[in-house]
Design an enzyme around this catalytic site. Structure first.
Site, PDB file in Angstrom:
ATOM      1  N   CYS A 137       0.858  -1.186   0.219  1.00  0.00           N
ATOM      2  CA  CYS A 137       0.161  -0.030  -0.527  1.00  0.00           C
ATOM      3  C   CYS A 137       1.191   1.116  -0.156  1.00  0.00           C
ATOM      4  O   CYS A 137       0.617   2.479  -0.385  1.00  0.00           O
ATOM      5  CB  CYS A 137      -0.821  -0.102   1.116  1.00  0.00           C
ATOM      6  N   GLN A 138       1.937   1.290   0.604  1.00  0.00           N
ATOM      7  CA  GLN A 138       3.030   2.556   0.546  1.00  0.00           C
ATOM      8  C   GLN A 138       2.513   2.693  -0.973  1.00  0.00           C
ATOM      9  O   GLN A 138       3.747   1.956  -1.346  1.00  0.00           O
ATOM     10  CB  GLN A 138       3.543   2.345   1.896  1.00  0.00           C
ATOM     11  N   TYR A 269      10.438  -4.519  -3.457  1.00  0.00           N
ATOM     12  CA  TYR A 269      10.643  -3.250  -2.603  1.00  0.00           C
ATOM     13  C   TYR A 269      11.630  -4.872  -1.934  1.00  0.00           C
ATOM     14  O   TYR A 269      11.008  -5.948  -2.013  1.00  0.00           O
ATOM     15  CB  TYR A 269      10.238  -2.863  -1.699  1.00  0.00           C
ATOM     16  N   GLY A 270      12.581  -3.942  -1.235  1.00  0.00           N
ATOM     17  CA  GLY A 270      13.519  -5.236  -0.277  1.00  0.00           C
ATOM     18  C   GLY A 270      12.673  -5.765   1.097  1.00  0.00           C
ATOM     19  O   GLY A 270      12.989  -6.450   1.741  1.00  0.00           O
ATOM     20  N   GLY A 271      11.922  -4.569   1.664  1.00  0.00           N
ATOM     21  CA  GLY A 271      11.476  -5.297   3.010  1.00  0.00           C
ATOM     22  C   GLY A 271      10.191  -3.718   2.448  1.00  0.00           C
ATOM     23  O   GLY A 271      10.117  -2.698   1.859  1.00  0.00           O
ATOM     24  N   GLU A 273       7.432  -2.206   6.287  1.00  0.00           N
ATOM     25  CA  GLU A 273       7.485  -2.782   7.831  1.00  0.00           C
ATOM     26  C   GLU A 273       5.743  -2.350   7.725  1.00  0.00           C
ATOM     27  O   GLU A 273       5.517  -1.754   9.006  1.00  0.00           O
ATOM     28  CB  GLU A 273       8.026  -0.558   8.297  1.00  0.00           C
ATOM     29  N   HIS A 297      15.920  -2.341   9.269  1.00  0.00           N
ATOM     30  CA  HIS A 297      15.368  -1.281   8.620  1.00  0.00           C
ATOM     31  C   HIS A 297      13.773  -1.818   9.195  1.00  0.00           C
ATOM     32  O   HIS A 297      13.588   0.077  10.096  1.00  0.00           O
ATOM     33  CB  HIS A 297      15.863  -1.107   7.253  1.00  0.00           C
ATOM     34  N   GLU A 298      13.332  -2.374   8.951  1.00  0.00           N
ATOM     35  CA  GLU A 298      12.237  -3.061   9.166  1.00  0.00           C
ATOM     36  C   GLU A 298      11.829  -2.887  10.902  1.00  0.00           C
ATOM     37  O   GLU A 298      10.837  -2.162  10.969  1.00  0.00           O
ATOM     38  CB  GLU A 298      11.744  -3.932   8.159  1.00  0.00           C
ATOM     39  N   HIS A 301      11.438   1.146  11.608  1.00  0.00           N
ATOM     40  CA  HIS A 301       9.998   1.281  11.277  1.00  0.00           C
ATOM     41  C   HIS A 301       8.940   1.049  12.592  1.00  0.00           C
ATOM     42  O   HIS A 301       8.252   2.147  12.738  1.00  0.00           O
ATOM     43  CB  HIS A 301       9.742   0.951  10.330  1.00  0.00           C
ATOM     44  N   GLU A 320      12.261   7.854   6.642  1.00  0.00           N
ATOM     45  CA  GLU A 320      13.052   6.543   5.887  1.00  0.00           C
ATOM     46  C   GLU A 320      14.609   7.026   6.214  1.00  0.00           C
ATOM     47  O   GLU A 320      15.717   6.365   7.077  1.00  0.00           O
ATOM     48  CB  GLU A 320      13.292   7.287   4.720  1.00  0.00           C
ATOM     49  N   ASP A 378       5.232   7.607  -6.303  1.00  0.00           N
ATOM     50  CA  ASP A 378       6.338   6.318  -6.227  1.00  0.00           C
ATOM     51  C   ASP A 378       7.254   6.928  -7.784  1.00  0.00           C
ATOM     52  O   ASP A 378       7.733   6.220  -7.897  1.00  0.00           O
ATOM     53  CB  ASP A 378       4.971   5.462  -7.744  1.00  0.00           C
ATOM     54  N   TYR A 386      16.009   9.009   1.754  1.00  0.00           N
ATOM     55  CA  TYR A 386      16.793   7.470   2.619  1.00  0.00           C
ATOM     56  C   TYR A 386      18.281   8.709   3.496  1.00  0.00           C
ATOM     57  O   TYR A 386      18.700   8.005   4.502  1.00  0.00           O
ATOM     58  CB  TYR A 386      17.298   6.210   2.451  1.00  0.00           C
ATOM     59  N   MET A 567      12.452  -3.619  -7.177  1.00  0.00           N
ATOM     60  CA  MET A 567      12.950  -2.286  -7.865  1.00  0.00           C
ATOM     61  C   MET A 567      13.825  -2.343  -8.363  1.00  0.00           C
ATOM     62  O   MET A 567      15.125  -1.148  -9.187  1.00  0.00           O
ATOM     63  CB  MET A 567      11.761  -1.426  -8.162  1.00  0.00           C
ATOM     64  N   LYS A 568      14.843  -1.821  -7.167  1.00  0.00           N
ATOM     65  CA  LYS A 568      16.198  -1.784  -6.268  1.00  0.00           C
ATOM     66  C   LYS A 568      16.997  -2.491  -7.524  1.00  0.00           C
ATOM     67  O   LYS A 568      18.127  -1.913  -8.403  1.00  0.00           O
ATOM     68  CB  LYS A 568      16.423  -2.136  -4.896  1.00  0.00           C
TER      69      LYS A 568
END
Ligand code: BES
Ligand code: ZN
Length: 613
Positions: A137-138, A269-271, A273, A297-298, A301, A320, A378, A386, A567-568
């Site tokens: 959702c983010q 994404y990587g992660g 939260e 990281h997560e 958050h 971030e 987006d 970050y 995506m990264k």
């Protein structure tokens, strides 16, 4: 286009007039039509007297009817036309005579194109037996799943009942209650959830699939398909230690459970939260715990982001930047020393430089606080909030007296703003009020430049670079060596390198002019990098191979972008393929062929990157 609220340029809602205070979802997951169907109950409170309407955000949602939940009377509503960036505005006429608070029930269904959801066929899962569904959702995709005030400025508790086929496990970003039997259909179960802590809508999350779990700590389990369960439990075994360090830094963990969900490879994404249940990409499964900093990281958050939340997406760096800052403190404490966390900061500073100078060309999205009027978050997303955010905090920490002093501020900041949504000025005002005795020092900070200038941060801190030295030396040797001087290299060059150092060595080379074909092939012959599975190493090695215009690497790049959708990794690789005329048509053809299998957001972003939309 109709006016958007002053507080959030990316939402139609007007919480300053009328505010949602609770959400209850009652939905059925229908894999065959790829829809969520049912209703949402919204408790609403008028903030200003006489406000006739409640304004909600939606995207691709079909509304059947809207009722006053207290007496089942139908309420009038109008659904505005679809806008590309923000979806459609939904205006609901509230009952005239009612008191300050109402409850409304919106009967609706999502569309198969719902941007928050990805539906996978059984063949696209590891087990291949059952379909799978997950949400992301983010930043502003919640509105495609639930009609809501889709702004991080509004925080509400939620409950949910979700009906699904018996063989599918449903989880949400909430505490699980016992499932109920379905009243009329024995092939289904009704899953129940409760999130008592008020959260912004971007943290609503759902997953459904053939999931199993394994306990990895006193408040943690890892969930995934059984094929990956043992591997995942091993990879994330440090979770509890990380939570404890985070608690030491920021105060008690208030969410009860902290579980991890390892998603199918298309997770973009990587992660993420999601409260009580962090979502992570399977590309973290390196086999040696070397990519677990994403989990740190997560976890962070849970305080910076989920407790203290950015008021709108222009202040995303508050989420971030602070989270990266705390993530690196956790890494430092876990490995007892600053060298590793400084090494990570140094590595990312290079990525920041590439993003700012090459990708964003010092443009408007390189501001710490960008202007998002009319902009889909987006499109503005990058590592700028970050790493520029981290750099600001790191700079302030040094300026204000070091980590002992600044960590106390961090704790006070959480205490002050927990369960609120704030903007950068509130953060800065609190900083000034906390450090009253250091006003002159703070006045020396070039705030306007940090907040609003485009380009690199005004101050680049000096990091402990002890771990980076061998990477830099080997990189220098390779870039300066002549084609006939390659016998000086041998397989043992990388022997003493950790996997993060191999990653850094390749990242250093990426900053140099492209290697020749002879050199890159020699490197493969000696170091066998094609065989490395670690996704961060593989990513940089593939980029280097394409930049060297090594034709044999093209199929390997295609294999990597087709087997996972983070995506990264996928976006820069497609960009690299696109900028070499030899591989450009191949990139476009590969994208076109796989587009329908991809996650909606990834596909949308790639289409823009490849100039197909
Ligand atoms: N909250 C983000 C992911 C996100 C941001 C999703 C904006 C959608 C819109 C998450 O916490 C994150 O930052 N993930 C990073 C990992 C991290 C170690 C930098 C990622 O996905 O790579
Ligand atoms: Zn994050």
């Amino acid at each position: 286009m109709a006016a958007l609220s002053q507080d959030d340029p990316c939402s139609f809602s007007r919480p300053d007039e009328c505010k949602v205070t609770e959400i209850h979802l009652n939905l059925e997951v229908d894999f065959s039509s790829r829809k969520l169907l049912g209703y949402v109950d919204l408790s609403v409170q008028r903030v200003k007297d006489g406000v006739p309407n409640l304004i909600l955000d939606t995207r691709d949602i079909a509304i059947q009817k809207i009722l006053d939940a207290d007496n089942s009377q139908e309420l009038k509503f109008t659904l505005g036309e679809n806008t590309e960036s923000f979806g459609s505005k939904l205006e609901v006429q509230l009952p005239v005579l009612a008191s300050k608070s109402n409850k409304i029930r919106v009967h609706y269904e999502t569309s198969p194109q719902c941007s928050a959801l990805q539906w996978l066929r059984p063949e696209q899962t590891a087990g291949k037996r059952h379909p799978y569904l997950f949400s992301q959702c983010q930043a502003i995709h919640a509105r495609s799943m639930v009609p809501c005030q889709d702004t991080p400025g509004v925080k509400v508790p939620y409950t949910a009942k979700v009906t699904a086929p018996r063989e599918i496990t449903i989880l949400m970003s909430a505490v699980r209650l016992n499932p109920q039997a379905h009243p009329s259909d024995n092939s289904k179960l009704v899953h129940q959830f409760e999130q008592k802590v008020p959260i912004p809508t971007y943290l609503i999350a759902i997953v459904g699939g053939d999931l199993e779990s394994k306990t990895i700590g006193p408040r943690s389990r890892v969930w995934t398909e059984k094929e990956m369960l043992e591997e995942a439990a091993y990879e994330f075994s440090e979770t509890e230690n990380m939570i404890k360090i985070a608690e030491d830094l920021m105060g008690p963990y208030i969410w009860g459970q902290y579980d991890l969900l390892v998603l199918p490879p298309s997770f973009p994404y990587g992660g993420m939260e999601n409260p009580c249940l962090t979502f992570v990409t399977p590309t973290l499964l390196a086999g040696d715990k070397s990519l677990a900093d994403v989990v740190a990281h997560e976890i962070s958050h849970s305080w910076t982001g989920n407790l203290v939340t950015n008021k709108n997406w222009e202040h995303f760096w508050l989420n971030e930047g602070h989270t990266v800052f705390v993530e690196r403190k956790i890494t430092g404490r876990l490995h007892s020393g600053q060298s590793l966390s400084h090494f990570m900061a140094l590595g990312r500073a290079k990525d920041l430089n590439e993003t700012i100078e090459v990708v964003l060309k010092n443009g408007p999205y390189t501001r710490l606080i960008p202007d998002l009027k009319g902009v889909d978050p987006d499109d503005a997303f990058s590592i700028v909030p970050y790493e520029k955010g981290f750099t600001l905090l790191f700079y302030l920490e040094t300026l204000l007296g070091g980590s002992a002093v600044f960590e106390k501020f961090l704790k006070a900041y959480i205490e002050k703003f927990k369960q609120q949504s704030i903007d950068s000025d509130q953060w800065k005002d609190f900083l000034y009020s906390y450090f009253t005795d250091k006003r002159e020092v703070l006045d020396g900070v070039e705030w306007d430049k940090w907040f609003y200038d485009q380009g690199m941060p005004p101050v680049i801190p000096i990091y402990d670079d002890s771990l980076a030295v061998p990477c830099r030396e080997l990189c220098q040797k390779w870039s300066s060596a002549g084609e006939k001087e390659l016998e000086q290299f041998n397989p043992s060059d990388l022997k003493s390198f950790s996997s993060v150092q191999v990653r850094e060595f390749l990242a250093q080379l990426l900053e140099q002019p492209p290697l020749s074909n002879t050199k890159i092939q020699k490197m493969e012959e000696l170091y066998k990098l094609n065989a490395v599975r670690n996704s961060e190493v593989r990513f940089r090695w593939l980029r280097l191979s394409i930049k060297a215009q090594w034709k044999d690497a093209i199929p390997r790049v295609l294999a990597f972008v087709n087997e996972q959708g983070r995506m990264k990794f996928v976006r820069p690789l497609y960009r690299d393929l696109y900028s070499w005329e030899e591989s450009r048509p191949i990139a476009i053809e590969n994208f076109t062929k796989h587009r329908s299998e991809m996650h909606n957001t990834t596909a949308t972003m790639l289409a823009k990157d490849l100039k197909l939309s």
